[in-house]
Design a protein around this motif. Structure first.
Motif, PDB file in Angstrom:
ATOM      1  N   SER A  67       0.814  -1.217   0.000  1.00 58.30           N
ATOM      2  CA  SER A  67       0.000   0.000   0.000  1.00 58.30           C
ATOM      3  C   SER A  67       0.849   1.268   0.000  1.00 58.30           C
ATOM      4  CB  SER A  67      -0.941   0.003   1.211  1.00 58.30           C
ATOM      5  OG  SER A  67      -0.217   0.214   2.417  1.00 58.30           O
ATOM      6  N   LEU A  68       2.083   1.194   0.550  1.00 67.38           N
ATOM      7  CA  LEU A  68       2.964   2.365   0.564  1.00 67.38           C
ATOM      8  C   LEU A  68       3.477   2.715  -0.833  1.00 67.38           C
ATOM      9  CD1 LEU A  68       5.173   1.701   3.742  1.00 67.38           C
ATOM     10  CD2 LEU A  68       3.261   3.286   3.513  1.00 67.38           C
ATOM     11  N   ASN A  69       3.574   1.674  -1.695  1.00 71.77           N
ATOM     12  CA  ASN A  69       3.996   1.874  -3.083  1.00 71.77           C
ATOM     13  C   ASN A  69       5.359   2.551  -3.191  1.00 71.77           C
ATOM     14  OD1 ASN A  69       3.704   1.556  -5.845  1.00 71.77           O
ATOM     15  ND2 ASN A  69       2.647   3.505  -6.117  1.00 71.77           N
ATOM     16  N   LYS A  70       6.311   2.129  -2.368  1.00 69.82           N
ATOM     17  CA  LYS A  70       7.682   2.634  -2.447  1.00 69.82           C
ATOM     18  C   LYS A  70       8.546   1.582  -3.130  1.00 69.82           C
ATOM     19  CE  LYS A  70       7.452   5.653   1.590  1.00 69.82           C
ATOM     20  NZ  LYS A  70       8.032   5.975   2.928  1.00 69.82           N
ATOM     21  N   TYR A  71       9.141   1.958  -4.253  1.00 73.66           N
ATOM     22  CA  TYR A  71       9.859   0.986  -5.071  1.00 73.66           C
ATOM     23  C   TYR A  71      10.944   0.240  -4.295  1.00 73.66           C
ATOM     24  CZ  TYR A  71      13.090  -0.900  -8.475  1.00 73.66           C
ATOM     25  OH  TYR A  71      13.916  -1.751  -9.160  1.00 73.66           O
ATOM     26  N   GLU A  72      11.738   0.970  -3.503  1.00 74.31           N
ATOM     27  CA  GLU A  72      12.858   0.354  -2.798  1.00 74.31           C
ATOM     28  C   GLU A  72      12.373  -0.727  -1.837  1.00 74.31           C
ATOM     29  OE1 GLU A  72      12.310   3.460  -3.160  1.00 74.31           O
ATOM     30  OE2 GLU A  72      14.043   4.457  -4.051  1.00 74.31           O
ATOM     31  N   THR A  73      11.199  -0.544  -1.236  1.00 74.01           N
ATOM     32  CA  THR A  73      10.663  -1.538  -0.303  1.00 74.01           C
ATOM     33  C   THR A  73       9.967  -2.674  -1.044  1.00 74.01           C
ATOM     34  OG1 THR A  73      10.263   0.304   1.211  1.00 74.01           O
ATOM     35  CG2 THR A  73       9.311  -1.813   1.793  1.00 74.01           C
ATOM     36  N   LEU A  74       9.208  -2.333  -2.084  1.00 71.13           N
ATOM     37  CA  LEU A  74       8.529  -3.356  -2.875  1.00 71.13           C
ATOM     38  C   LEU A  74       9.522  -4.338  -3.483  1.00 71.13           C
ATOM     39  CD1 LEU A  74       5.940  -1.198  -4.871  1.00 71.13           C
ATOM     40  CD2 LEU A  74       5.475  -2.656  -2.909  1.00 71.13           C
ATOM     41  N   ASN A  75      10.704  -3.853  -3.767  1.00 71.13           N
ATOM     42  CA  ASN A  75      11.725  -4.645  -4.421  1.00 71.13           C
ATOM     43  C   ASN A  75      12.127  -5.883  -3.624  1.00 71.13           C
ATOM     44  OD1 ASN A  75      13.282  -4.690  -6.818  1.00 71.13           O
ATOM     45  ND2 ASN A  75      15.107  -4.201  -5.655  1.00 71.13           N
ATOM     46  N   ALA A  76      11.860  -5.875  -2.309  1.00 74.88           N
ATOM     47  CA  ALA A  76      12.267  -6.991  -1.447  1.00 74.88           C
ATOM     48  C   ALA A  76      11.175  -8.043  -1.305  1.00 74.88           C
ATOM     49  CB  ALA A  76      12.654  -6.458  -0.075  1.00 74.88           C
ATOM     50  N   ILE A  77       9.936  -7.715  -1.628  1.00 73.46           N
ATOM     51  CA  ILE A  77       8.816  -8.614  -1.380  1.00 73.46           C
ATOM     52  C   ILE A  77       8.936  -9.954  -2.113  1.00 73.46           C
ATOM     53  CG2 ILE A  77       6.316  -8.915  -1.674  1.00 73.46           C
ATOM     54  CD1 ILE A  77       5.947  -6.023  -0.971  1.00 73.46           C
ATOM     55  N   PRO A  78       9.389  -9.981  -3.389  1.00 74.59           N
ATOM     56  CA  PRO A  78       9.457 -11.273  -4.082  1.00 74.59           C
ATOM     57  C   PRO A  78      10.351 -12.310  -3.396  1.00 74.59           C
ATOM     58  CG  PRO A  78       9.608  -9.493  -5.657  1.00 74.59           C
ATOM     59  CD  PRO A  78       9.694  -8.865  -4.305  1.00 74.59           C
ATOM     60  N   TYR A  79      11.206 -11.875  -2.478  1.00 77.70           N
ATOM     61  CA  TYR A  79      12.083 -12.818  -1.779  1.00 77.70           C
ATOM     62  C   TYR A  79      11.471 -13.312  -0.463  1.00 77.70           C
ATOM     63  CZ  TYR A  79      15.589 -10.995  -5.006  1.00 77.70           C
ATOM     64  OH  TYR A  79      16.281 -10.627  -6.135  1.00 77.70           O
ATOM     65  N   ASN A  80      10.289 -12.808  -0.104  1.00 79.85           N
ATOM     66  CA  ASN A  80       9.678 -13.175   1.177  1.00 79.85           C
ATOM     67  C   ASN A  80       8.760 -14.372   0.981  1.00 79.85           C
ATOM     68  OD1 ASN A  80       7.598 -13.077   3.410  1.00 79.85           O
ATOM     69  ND2 ASN A  80       9.016 -11.484   4.088  1.00 79.85           N
ATOM     70  N   GLU A  81       9.004 -15.430   1.725  1.00 81.59           N
ATOM     71  CA  GLU A  81       8.233 -16.661   1.554  1.00 81.59           C
ATOM     72  C   GLU A  81       6.796 -16.513   2.035  1.00 81.59           C
ATOM     73  OE1 GLU A  81       9.543 -18.920   5.692  1.00 81.59           O
ATOM     74  OE2 GLU A  81      10.331 -19.593   3.767  1.00 81.59           O
ATOM     75  N   ASN A  82       6.505 -15.477   2.810  1.00 81.57           N
ATOM     76  CA  ASN A  82       5.148 -15.262   3.310  1.00 81.57           C
ATOM     77  C   ASN A  82       4.258 -14.538   2.301  1.00 81.57           C
ATOM     78  OD1 ASN A  82       5.690 -16.451   5.810  1.00 81.57           O
ATOM     79  ND2 ASN A  82       6.519 -14.543   6.625  1.00 81.57           N
ATOM     80  N   ALA A  83       4.839 -14.089   1.197  1.00 81.40           N
ATOM     81  CA  ALA A  83       4.039 -13.372   0.197  1.00 81.40           C
ATOM     82  C   ALA A  83       2.989 -14.300  -0.403  1.00 81.40           C
ATOM     83  CB  ALA A  83       4.942 -12.816  -0.896  1.00 81.40           C
ATOM     84  N   THR A  84       1.739 -13.912  -0.268  1.00 77.56           N
ATOM     85  CA  THR A  84       0.649 -14.738  -0.780  1.00 77.56           C
ATOM     86  C   THR A  84       0.421 -14.459  -2.266  1.00 77.56           C
ATOM     87  OG1 THR A  84      -1.007 -13.071  -0.246  1.00 77.56           O
ATOM     88  CG2 THR A  84      -0.474 -14.691   1.473  1.00 77.56           C
ATOM     89  N   THR A  85      -0.414 -15.283  -2.878  1.00 74.59           N
ATOM     90  CA  THR A  85      -0.744 -15.094  -4.293  1.00 74.59           C
ATOM     91  C   THR A  85      -1.384 -13.731  -4.523  1.00 74.59           C
ATOM     92  OG1 THR A  85      -1.061 -17.471  -4.615  1.00 74.59           O
ATOM     93  CG2 THR A  85      -2.073 -16.010  -6.235  1.00 74.59           C
ATOM     94  N   SER A  86      -2.296 -13.328  -3.636  1.00 78.95           N
ATOM     95  CA  SER A  86      -2.970 -12.035  -3.797  1.00 78.95           C
ATOM     96  C   SER A  86      -1.998 -10.875  -3.637  1.00 78.95           C
ATOM     97  CB  SER A  86      -4.118 -11.902  -2.797  1.00 78.95           C
ATOM     98  OG  SER A  86      -3.633 -11.953  -1.465  1.00 78.95           O
ATOM     99  N   ILE A  87      -1.022 -11.009  -2.745  1.00 79.76           N
ATOM    100  CA  ILE A  87      -0.005  -9.963  -2.563  1.00 79.76           C
ATOM    101  C   ILE A  87       0.853  -9.844  -3.815  1.00 79.76           C
ATOM    102  CG2 ILE A  87       2.146  -9.412  -1.345  1.00 79.76           C
ATOM    103  CD1 ILE A  87       0.793 -10.381   1.222  1.00 79.76           C
ATOM    104  N   LEU A  88       1.250 -10.975  -4.371  1.00 75.55           N
ATOM    105  CA  LEU A  88       2.066 -10.957  -5.588  1.00 75.55           C
ATOM    106  C   LEU A  88       1.278 -10.391  -6.760  1.00 75.55           C
ATOM    107  CD1 LEU A  88       3.866 -14.411  -5.216  1.00 75.55           C
ATOM    108  CD2 LEU A  88       4.855 -12.146  -4.839  1.00 75.55           C
ATOM    109  N   ASP A  89      -0.016 -10.712  -6.840  1.00 73.73           N
ATOM    110  CA  ASP A  89      -0.854 -10.162  -7.909  1.00 73.73           C
ATOM    111  C   ASP A  89      -0.965  -8.641  -7.795  1.00 73.73           C
ATOM    112  OD1 ASP A  89      -1.293 -12.613  -9.030  1.00 73.73           O
ATOM    113  OD2 ASP A  89      -3.230 -12.952  -8.073  1.00 73.73           O
TER     114      ASP A  89
END
Length: 323
Positions: A67-89
């Protein structure tokens, strides 16, 4: 007893009296906050800083980061195993190419998201300017060559645990990279149908390269005034829809080189080439229309402006003079 002015009191308090601190501590992560900070700071921000420090981001925090939509922070999400399908979408919808490119290996990425990542048109529409200036991104590593980025994504999709036969077929239809095709042929889920499609695409690429080499030879033949050799190569290529060959054939008919001079055939082939978006042909076709009558002026400007937009200098110069 003297009473100090209020300004002096405030000065002493602000410079020599330390504001009370409140300790926020969880699993070794510590933050010292003043009373003012404690009363105003968003509790989720504290959790976010803790999560980033510990790298154990929960689903709740991941949703907040998106929701913050900050590129530098979003860039780390794909490496987090807790990321759900809806979060990745939802992350994919943010339109950051280099973030999306890292998602392909995630266990929770949907096949629908993988399908979106395959076409080059998606990559062209999702390269954000901030990524070009962000050190260490895939785009920078590939010198902003989107084909290289696409190859990295395709290779990742092939290795993805969620890859399907339909996704492999989409990649086969999209790519002309022989290394990617070889990876598809050798992947674990490659069926006989997939391998046959890869073989057919490989044959098509070889044929395409051969045709390109023959067309180069034809253009060299024109320069050497060996018009017969050029014509024999150009004619079938023109009928197959090659705009370069159509343009060259138009020039042969216009000048009567090896063939009988024929303005109608010359005009026909220059039009075919222009409709196939070949800039020199678009320019010449527009000039032909300008010379005909006023009914064709609007169409002439459409082709002239299209050639200019594509960077054809003669068209740019013409429009500048006409302005």
């Amino acid at each position: 007893m003297k009473v100090l002015p209020s300004q002096v009191v405030l000065f002493l308090l602000s410079n020599f009296v330390k504001a009370p601190e409140y300790r926020y501590e969880k699993k070794g992560f510590k933050m010292l906050l003043t009373k003012k900070q404690k009363n105003t700071i968003n509790e989720m921000e504290i959790k976010l800083q803790y999560a980033l420090a510990e790298r154990t981001t929960s689903v709740e925090i991941l949703k907040y980061i998106v929701s913050l939509n900050k590129y530098e922070t979003l860039n780390a999400i794909p490496y987090n195993e807790n990321a759900t399908t809806s979060i990745l979408d939802s992350l994919l919808e943010k339109g950051y190419l280099t973030v999306a490119a890292k998602m392909v290996a995630h266990k929770n990425i949907s096949t629908e998201a993988l399908k979106k990542l395959i076409p080059l048109s998606f990559l062209q529409n999702n390269l954000n300017e901030c990524e070009c200036n962000f050190e260490g991104t895939i785009a920078e590593y590939c010198d902003f060559d989107l084909r290289k980025v696409q190859n990295l994504i395709h290779a990742g999709i092939i290795m993805s645990p969620n890859v399907t036969e339909d996704l492999l077929i989409d990649i086969i239809n999209e790519t002309s990279n022989q290394d990617i095709l070889n990876e598809i042929w050798n992947c674990n889920i490659a069926t006989m149908k997939i391998k046959e499609l890869v073989d057919n695409k490989t044959d098509w690429i070889i044929e395409l390269e051969d045709r390109a080499n023959r067309l180069d030879y034809a253009m060299s033949s024109i320069k050497l005034e060996d018009y017969e050799a050029a014509y024999n190569i150009i004619l079938p290529e023109a009928h197959n829809g090659n705009p370069n060959a159509q343009y060259a054939l138009s020039c042969l008919y216009a000048k009567g080189n090896f063939v009988e001079q024929d303005s109608k055939k010359s005009f026909y082939w220059i039009k075919q080439s222009a409709e196939n978006q070949f800039e020199p042909a678009m320019f010449l076709y527009a000039m032909e229309l300008f010379e005909k009558d006023t009914e064709d002026i609007k169409q002439a400007y459409i082709y002239m402006e299209a050639a200019a937009v594509n960077g054809y200098q003669d068209a740019i110069d013409f429009l500048n003079l006409a302005a």
